[in-house]
Design a protein around this motif. Structure first.
Motif, short mmCIF file in Angstrom:
data_model
loop_
_atom_site.label_atom_id
_atom_site.label_comp_id
_atom_site.label_asym_id
_atom_site.label_seq_id
_atom_site.Cartn_x
_atom_site.Cartn_y
_atom_site.Cartn_z
N PRO A 19 3.42 -20.04 24.70
CA PRO A 19 2.95 -19.47 26.65
C PRO A 19 4.07 -18.63 26.64
CG PRO A 19 3.52 -21.67 25.31
CD PRO A 19 3.17 -20.66 23.77
N LEU A 20 3.89 -18.27 28.15
CA LEU A 20 4.68 -17.86 28.56
C LEU A 20 4.67 -18.05 30.34
CD1 LEU A 20 3.53 -13.84 27.49
CD2 LEU A 20 5.33 -15.72 26.19
N ALA A 21 6.20 -18.03 30.54
CA ALA A 21 6.51 -18.42 31.58
C ALA A 21 5.78 -17.10 32.32
CB ALA A 21 7.86 -18.52 32.06
N GLY A 22 4.94 -18.08 34.18
CA GLY A 22 4.99 -17.41 34.79
C GLY A 22 3.34 -16.69 34.67
N GLN A 23 2.98 -15.44 35.08
CA GLN A 23 1.21 -15.28 35.38
C GLN A 23 1.66 -13.72 34.90
OE1 GLN A 23 -0.79 -16.95 38.65
NE2 GLN A 23 -2.71 -15.35 38.19
N THR A 24 0.95 -13.13 34.72
CA THR A 24 0.42 -11.73 34.51
C THR A 24 -0.37 -11.24 35.42
OG1 THR A 24 1.66 -11.87 31.91
CG2 THR A 24 0.80 -10.12 32.46
N GLU A 83 10.38 -15.22 28.11
CA GLU A 83 9.66 -14.72 28.34
C GLU A 83 8.78 -16.67 28.05
OE1 GLU A 83 8.35 -14.25 32.09
OE2 GLU A 83 9.74 -13.43 31.60
N ARG A 89 8.14 -19.99 26.97
CA ARG A 89 8.06 -21.28 26.41
C ARG A 89 8.34 -22.56 25.36
NH1 ARG A 89 3.53 -24.16 30.35
NH2 ARG A 89 5.79 -25.47 30.27
N ARG A 90 9.97 -22.14 25.31
CA ARG A 90 10.02 -23.24 23.81
C ARG A 90 9.55 -24.03 24.11
NH1 ARG A 90 14.67 -19.47 21.89
NH2 ARG A 90 14.27 -17.01 22.06
N GLU A 91 9.45 -24.99 24.76
CA GLU A 91 9.19 -26.46 25.32
C GLU A 91 8.01 -27.03 24.89
OE1 GLU A 91 8.33 -25.41 29.10
OE2 GLU A 91 10.21 -24.56 27.94
#
Length: 142
Positions: A64-69, A3, A5-7
């Motif tokens: 930072p993570l992808a999506g929404q929790t 999850e 976001r490495r970029e």
């Protein structure tokens, strides 16, 4: 890890000093993870020309993570951490009665802690004075 976001950059802040958070940008580095220990290393560069950070200093890093929790959130001031890293809140169970409840914090941002588990919707928690309750429970001032 899938999850993260490495970029994009991460937010880095000092612990307990309330300094302004800084953005660190991702950089490439040689692999250094330990498969036996099950670790993954991510590398970021942080502008430290003013020497606000020291080598070996512990800091908080928001990835930072992808999506929404979705989940329950409480004010960050309600969260207590014990010497083993356990996370707790004091839940109101009756008038003038509070019980320490273990929680798991998924993330913290802007003064709010998103909980991964530990509380039911509608639970009332202590937001101001939680450290004093903790000290009273264990007989030590904080």
């Amino acid at each position: 890890m899938g999850e993260v976001r490495r970029e994009v950059g991460v937010t880095v802040r000092t612990l307990g000093e309330g300094g302004a958070p800084r953005i660190a940008r991702p950089v490439q580095a040689p692999p250094s993870a330990n498969t036996v220990a099950g670790t993954v290393d991510l590398y970021y560069a942080l502008d430290n020309r003013d020497r606000a950070f020291r080598v070996g200093q512990r800091v908080a890093v928001d990835l930072p993570l992808a999506g929404q929790t979705d989940g329950l959130s409480v004010p960050s001031t309600a969260i207590l951490r014990d010497i083993h890293g356990g996370e707790w809140v004091y839940q109101k169970t009756a008038p003038n009665t509070f019980v320490r409840q273990r929680v798991e914090v998924a993330s913290e941002t802007s003064g709010r802690a998103l909980l991964a588990r530990g509380l039911a919707a509608g639970a009332q928690v202590v937001t101001d004075g939680a450290a004093e309750l903790f000290g009273t429970e264990f007989g030590a001032a904080h």
